[in-house]
Design an enzyme around this catalytic site. Structure first.
Site, mmCIF file in Angstrom:
data_model
loop_
_atom_site.group_PDB
_atom_site.id
_atom_site.type_symbol
_atom_site.label_atom_id
_atom_site.label_comp_id
_atom_site.label_asym_id
_atom_site.label_seq_id
_atom_site.Cartn_x
_atom_site.Cartn_y
_atom_site.Cartn_z
ATOM 1 N N ASP A 1 0.843 -1.199 0.000
ATOM 2 C CA ASP A 1 0.000 0.000 0.000
ATOM 3 C C ASP A 1 0.873 1.242 0.000
ATOM 4 O OD1 ASP A 1 -2.080 -1.666 0.105
ATOM 5 O OD2 ASP A 1 -2.741 -1.137 2.137
ATOM 6 N N TYR B 1 2.295 1.947 -3.391
ATOM 7 C CA TYR B 1 1.241 2.426 -4.270
ATOM 8 C C TYR B 1 0.936 3.895 -3.965
ATOM 9 C CZ TYR B 1 -3.271 2.584 -6.623
ATOM 10 O OH TYR B 1 -4.318 2.924 -7.452
ATOM 11 N N ASP B 2 0.776 4.192 -2.669
ATOM 12 C CA ASP B 2 0.438 5.566 -2.273
ATOM 13 C C ASP B 2 1.511 6.541 -2.718
ATOM 14 O OD1 ASP B 2 -1.773 4.576 -1.126
ATOM 15 O OD2 ASP B 2 -1.036 4.674 0.936
ATOM 16 N N SER C 1 -33.240 -8.586 -20.141
ATOM 17 C CA SER C 1 -33.305 -9.234 -18.835
ATOM 18 C C SER C 1 -33.257 -10.753 -19.070
ATOM 19 C CB SER C 1 -34.601 -8.812 -18.160
ATOM 20 O OG SER C 1 -34.602 -9.296 -16.864
ATOM 21 N N LEU C 2 -33.484 -11.528 -18.031
ATOM 22 C CA LEU C 2 -33.444 -12.988 -18.203
ATOM 23 C C LEU C 2 -34.720 -13.607 -17.650
ATOM 24 C CD1 LEU C 2 -29.832 -13.869 -16.984
ATOM 25 C CD2 LEU C 2 -30.666 -13.945 -19.338
ATOM 26 N N GLU D 1 -22.554 -19.499 -15.688
ATOM 27 C CA GLU D 1 -21.909 -18.423 -14.920
ATOM 28 C C GLU D 1 -22.619 -18.189 -13.597
ATOM 29 O OE1 GLU D 1 -22.077 -14.967 -17.413
ATOM 30 O OE2 GLU D 1 -20.832 -15.876 -18.967
ATOM 31 N N LYS E 1 -24.591 -16.137 -11.041
ATOM 32 C CA LYS E 1 -25.483 -14.973 -11.155
ATOM 33 C C LYS E 1 -25.179 -14.071 -9.975
ATOM 34 C CE LYS E 1 -30.331 -13.808 -12.017
ATOM 35 N NZ LYS E 1 -30.284 -12.597 -11.274
ATOM 36 N N ASP F 1 -25.345 -11.187 -7.413
ATOM 37 C CA ASP F 1 -26.496 -10.448 -6.909
ATOM 38 C C ASP F 1 -26.120 -8.979 -6.701
ATOM 39 O OD1 ASP F 1 -29.006 -9.960 -6.082
ATOM 40 O OD2 ASP F 1 -28.840 -10.939 -4.139
ATOM 41 N N ARG G 1 -29.003 -0.037 -15.906
ATOM 42 C CA ARG G 1 -29.834 -0.669 -16.926
ATOM 43 C C ARG G 1 -31.126 0.123 -17.156
ATOM 44 N NH1 ARG G 1 -33.928 -4.487 -16.656
ATOM 45 N NH2 ARG G 1 -34.299 -5.395 -18.691
ATOM 46 N N GLU H 1 -21.869 -6.670 -13.743
ATOM 47 C CA GLU H 1 -22.637 -6.549 -12.505
ATOM 48 C C GLU H 1 -21.767 -5.871 -11.459
ATOM 49 O OE1 GLU H 1 -25.568 -7.659 -13.028
ATOM 50 O OE2 GLU H 1 -26.528 -7.999 -11.077
ATOM 51 N N TYR I 1 -19.693 -9.728 -18.002
ATOM 52 C CA TYR I 1 -20.105 -11.014 -18.558
ATOM 53 C C TYR I 1 -20.690 -10.921 -19.963
ATOM 54 C CZ TYR I 1 -24.253 -9.129 -16.187
ATOM 55 O OH TYR I 1 -25.248 -8.303 -15.727
ATOM 56 N N LYS J 1 -25.942 -19.773 -20.606
ATOM 57 C CA LYS J 1 -25.976 -19.117 -21.915
ATOM 58 C C LYS J 1 -25.540 -20.100 -22.992
ATOM 59 C CE LYS J 1 -24.687 -14.799 -19.727
ATOM 60 N NZ LYS J 1 -23.637 -13.815 -19.445
ATOM 61 N N LYS K 1 -32.618 -19.761 -10.588
ATOM 62 C CA LYS K 1 -32.557 -19.078 -9.295
ATOM 63 C C LYS K 1 -32.452 -20.106 -8.178
ATOM 64 C CE LYS K 1 -33.512 -14.882 -8.813
ATOM 65 N NZ LYS K 1 -34.459 -13.943 -9.184
ATOM 66 N N CYS L 1 -28.548 2.670 30.033
ATOM 67 C CA CYS L 1 -27.585 1.768 29.407
ATOM 68 C C CYS L 1 -27.635 0.423 30.133
ATOM 69 C CB CYS L 1 -26.181 2.375 29.515
ATOM 70 S SG CYS L 1 -24.888 1.195 29.107
ATOM 71 N N CYS M 1 -23.950 0.117 32.181
ATOM 72 C CA CYS M 1 -23.530 0.984 33.289
ATOM 73 C C CYS M 1 -24.696 1.673 33.974
ATOM 74 C CB CYS M 1 -22.517 2.012 32.803
ATOM 75 S SG CYS M 1 -23.253 3.270 31.736
ATOM 76 N N CYS N 1 -25.604 5.230 24.929
ATOM 77 C CA CYS N 1 -25.148 5.456 26.291
ATOM 78 C C CYS N 1 -24.153 6.612 26.190
ATOM 79 C CB CYS N 1 -24.446 4.206 26.811
ATOM 80 S SG CYS N 1 -23.448 4.553 28.267
ATOM 81 N N CYS O 1 -18.261 4.083 30.386
ATOM 82 C CA CYS O 1 -19.066 2.851 30.424
ATOM 83 C C CYS O 1 -18.167 1.648 30.114
ATOM 84 C CB CYS O 1 -20.176 2.961 29.381
ATOM 85 S SG CYS O 1 -21.081 1.436 29.163
HETATM 86 S S1 IVH Z 1 -26.546 -12.116 -18.599
HETATM 87 C C1 IVH Z 1 -28.472 -11.057 -22.368
HETATM 88 N N1 IVH Z 1 -24.904 -12.974 -16.745
HETATM 89 O O1 IVH Z 1 -29.071 -10.937 -13.596
HETATM 90 C C2 IVH Z 1 -27.664 -11.043 -21.151
HETATM 91 N N2 IVH Z 1 -26.692 -11.533 -16.078
HETATM 92 O O2 IVH Z 1 -31.935 -11.611 -13.800
HETATM 93 C C3 IVH Z 1 -28.463 -10.866 -19.923
HETATM 94 N N3 IVH Z 1 -26.706 -11.013 -13.695
HETATM 95 O O3 IVH Z 1 -30.096 -8.112 -15.409
HETATM 96 C C4 IVH Z 1 -27.713 -10.848 -18.661
HETATM 97 N N4 IVH Z 1 -24.901 -12.155 -13.167
HETATM 98 O O4 IVH Z 1 -28.087 -7.848 -13.837
HETATM 99 C C5 IVH Z 1 -25.998 -12.228 -17.015
HETATM 100 N N5 IVH Z 1 -23.356 -13.771 -15.223
HETATM 101 C C6 IVH Z 1 -24.433 -13.036 -15.489
HETATM 102 C C7 IVH Z 1 -25.118 -12.321 -14.485
HETATM 103 C C8 IVH Z 1 -26.252 -11.581 -14.823
HETATM 104 C C9 IVH Z 1 -25.872 -11.361 -12.700
HETATM 105 C C10 IVH Z 1 -27.900 -10.161 -13.505
HETATM 106 C C11 IVH Z 1 -28.056 -9.070 -14.540
HETATM 107 C C12 IVH Z 1 -29.386 -9.305 -15.158
HETATM 108 C C13 IVH Z 1 -30.098 -10.139 -14.132
HETATM 109 C C14 IVH Z 1 -31.189 -10.971 -14.782
#
Ligand code: IVH
Length: 681
Positions: A34, A37-38, A83-84, A112, A114, A116, A135, A170, A222, A286, A310, A404, A407, A422, A427
């Site tokens: 560090d 780097y600094d 979306s998916l 892959e 997913k 969160d 998005r 993400e 991704y 995918k 999911k 408290c 104490c 407190c 304390c």
């Molecule tokens: S692919 C066409 N890959 O999940 C491509 N999404 O429920 C569509 N997410 O909106 C997305 N990890 O925010 C993809 N490895 C991953 C992901 C991913 C998280 C999220 C993404 C998407 C949501 C869909």
């Protein structure tokens, strides 16, 4: 330094810093300390301040540059962000696979994690980040460029292989950072975040980029939305390209032959879930072949070639048996739910956080209630809701504390705060928490001084304040139950070792309200000793980036308190380091480099120069050979020059050597040979 020299040095520093960022944040394999780097960053900032015309938006110094916004401008995505669709079981996955196999038999799937978090789209033009957006509804998102620029794992510059590149990924907050942030929020009486995803979203959607910068956000990429003039034949190829661009890609992603293999992989991911440092909520599958993807196309919202599996929700029902109160180091009284133990997400849960008394009221909780619990973003157990329909009339209200619990002092709720505190500075609960915090890894990192040992030392009255840690001796420790000679010796060694910690750690460890690790680091960019910091006024402190009026007031109030000044004086007396760096912790700027000195140096002897090299981790040789990196030439240098040139060894002036070693030089430029080549180190 002349302008061309400054320009050259600036570009070298940027390259080194970018590579260090990539190694640290993307490859998870840092190669600079560090401090090193600094130091490089400080040099770059200095040079840019002296030469403002050389500042470019892709410079690593420009990560936090934007002024606070009034609102986020909207951005129209050039390619829609889809979306998916979701499936929740093997049957759902097989259904997805069947539709694909009807058209493309024997498919390979990229599987892959997913993540969160929340989607981000980042656009690079000629290798430079020009825009980042959320998005939104897939067509129009919000422009969060200034905030995304602060995320160190996302490069501001990539190889300029394509003129325009739009990538999707993400953004997430690591579990540990989420816990830290919530503790900080709790300490400051602010509302906490329900889970890492909300914390990431809240941190990204900040109108002031400095706030985003203070939160630890990261990202995985991704998808390639668009790459000018470049076609990909498979997902695998896209992933390889993202990696080649230096963008962080999740290392667990895997190619599977058929849906049954995906199912097996999914089980592996699920098993790893709780050990990962970030939250995942499923798996994304995918179809690997891009021409097959194109043929399948998309519905109005989602591609037909990808799906999200999911993970099952992790919830459990149990009884809220009691509520206990814990007093933190700043006096915050935090309620914790005591639950009938229940199995959830791989562990037995018997406690859950209740945050504060507003939260208890909002959730309508009574002692004796049946409640549904979950792990908030997979990390801390939390009560989702009570089940009032299951009450039998024996349930009892949860009282708001007037005193408290430790104490017996007054419990006070200040204006605008969610927490009761407190306010007794003596304390014992606050002392215990302060000691615990002082010894933690992010603070003074005293190995072996965990909560149990601190409790033991408190019970035995060996500690009545933080400074007492440094008065402990062998005689006191060996007689304690549960402490053998070996652990006592190790503990004393660890305590002695902690005296050498750098100033940012010590400032963090003092537990000044509103001052965490990051603020402590910022402070030390302006104040390099405790003495200087202690004398700073509120106005002075506000000149530090990141420090607003509240933080400045907290710091000044801390040092205005006589007890705290006494604490510092005692720590100093016991030899705790009060300066930015310890002598032995000099940044190893010249590590791995070998120098030869020749001729007469003007500002020091050759021995002194050799000493500087050795202190900074480099080596000195008396003769030129292939392992030598630099020849430093003083006046009337001899034959070494030609030999160095023939071997392609960089030749430095004394001044250049000093600036490389981070030493101020008062030798006028141009008094020595011009360098053949400037060095990158
Ligand atoms: S692919 C066409 N890959 O999940 C491509 N999404 O429920 C569509 N997410 O909106 C997305 N990890 O925010 C993809 N490895 C991953 C992901 C991913 C998280 C999220 C993404 C998407 C949501 C869909």
């Amino acid at each position: 330094m002349t302008m061309p020299e400054a320009e050259k040095r600036i570009s070298e520093l940027r390259a080194v810093i970018r590579e260090a960022d990539r190694k640290y944040y993307v490859l998870d394999a840092p190669d600079l300390t560090d401090a090193q780097y600094d130091k490089l960053m400080a040099e770059l900032k200095q040079l840019e301040a002296e030469n403002p015309q050389l500042v470019t938006p892709d410079s690593p110094t420009q990560r936090v540059s934007g002024a606070p916004l009034q609102e986020f401008p909207s951005v129209k995505h050039t390619t829609r962000l889809l979306s998916l669709d979701n499936v929740f079981d093997l049957e759902g996955l097989r259904g997805f696979d069947k539709k694909i196999r009807d058209v493309f038999p024997a498919p390979f799937y990229e599987t892959e994690l997913k993540i969160d978090g929340l989607t981000v789209e980042v656009v690079y033009e000629d290798g430079v980040m020009v825009q980042a957006s959320t998005r939104g509804d897939g067509v129009t998102g919000e422009d969060v460029t200034s905030n995304v620029r602060t995320i160190r794992s996302i490069p501001l510059r990539i190889p300029a292989t394509v003129s325009r590149l739009e990538v999707r990924g993400e953004i997430y907050m690591p579990k540990a950072s989420f816990l830290r942030l919530n503790t900080e929020c709790e300490e400051q009486g602010r509302n906490t975040f329900a889970n890492p995803r909300n914390a990431a979203a809240g941190s990204l959607r900040q109108l002031n980029p400095a706030v985003t910068a203070s939160r630890d956000l990261s990202a995985f990429f991704y998808e390639i939305q668009f790459a000018d003039g470049k076609e990909f034949t498979s997902q695998e190829e896209k992933t390889a390209f993202l990696k080649e661009m230096g963008l962080p890609v999740n290392p667990m992603n895997a190619l599977c032959n058929g849906i049954e293999e995906v199912w097996v992989k999914q089980q592996v991911f699920l098993a790893a879930r709780h050990d990962l440092p970030y939250d995942i909520d499923g798996v994304v599958i995918k179809l690997n072949d891009v021409s097959a993807q194109k043929a399948l196309g998309e519905t109005s919202r989602c591609p037909r070639w990808a799906i999200a599996y999911k993970f099952p929700a992790e919830e459990a029902e149990t009884v809220l048996k009691d509520v206990t109160l814990n007093v933190g180091r700043t006096g915050v009284i935090a309620p914790t739910a005591i639950l009938e133990p229940v199995q959830l997400a791989g562990s037995v849960i018997s406690r859950a956080t209740l945050h504060n008394f507003d939260y208890i009221a909002m959730k309508d909780l009574l002692i004796g209630d049946r409640v549904v619990i979950c792990k908030a973003g997979d990390v801390i157990p939390e009560i989702l809701r009570s089940l009032p329909e299951k009450r039998n009339g024996t349930e009892k209200a949860i009282p708001i504390p007037e005193r408290c619990p430790t104490c017996g002092g007054a419990a006070v709720r200040s204006n605008g705060e969610a927490a009761y505190r407190c306010i007794n500075p003596d304390c014992p609960a606050r002392l215990r928490e302060s000691l615990r915090f002082f010894a933690t890894r992010d603070a003074m990192d005293i190995e072996g001084m965990g909560p149990a040992v601190i409790d033991l030392l408190l019970e035995e009255k060996l500690l009545s304040g933080i400074a007492d840690i440094y008065t402990l001796n062998m005689f006191q420790l060996v007689v304690l139950d549960r402490m053998g000679t070996k652990s006592a010796r190790n503990l004393l060694n660890a305590i002695a070792e902690s005296k050498k910690r750098d100033l940012p750690r010590l400032i963090t460890a003092l537990g000044i309200r509103n001052v965490g690790t990051r603020t402590a680091l910022e402070i030390c960019k302006h104040y390099t000793s405790m003495d200087a910091l202690m004398e700073a006024t509120v106005e002075d402190l506000q000149k530090i980036g990141d420090v607003g009026p509240i933080v400045a007031e907290s710091i000044a109030a801390f040092f205005a308190n006589e007890k705290n000044r006494e604490l510092i004086a005692r720590l100093k007396e016991y030899g705790v380091n009060m300066e930015l760096y310890q002598q032995e912790e000099l940044p190893q700027l010249l590590a791995g480099k070998t120098f030869v000195f020749t001729g007469t140096l003007s500002s020091m002897t050759r021995q002194d120069a050799g000493e500087i090299v050795r202190q900074l981790g480099g080596k000195v040789s008396s003769s030129i050979g292939p392992s030598v990196n630099y020849l430093v030439e003083g006046a009337s240098a001899g034959s070494k020059h030609d030999k160095a040139v023939s071997l392609g060894i960089a030749i430095l002036t004394e001044q250049e050597f000093l600036s490389m070693a981070g030493k101020e030089s008062d030798i006028p430029a141009g008094t020595n040979n011009e360098p053949e080549q400037l060095s990158l180190f």
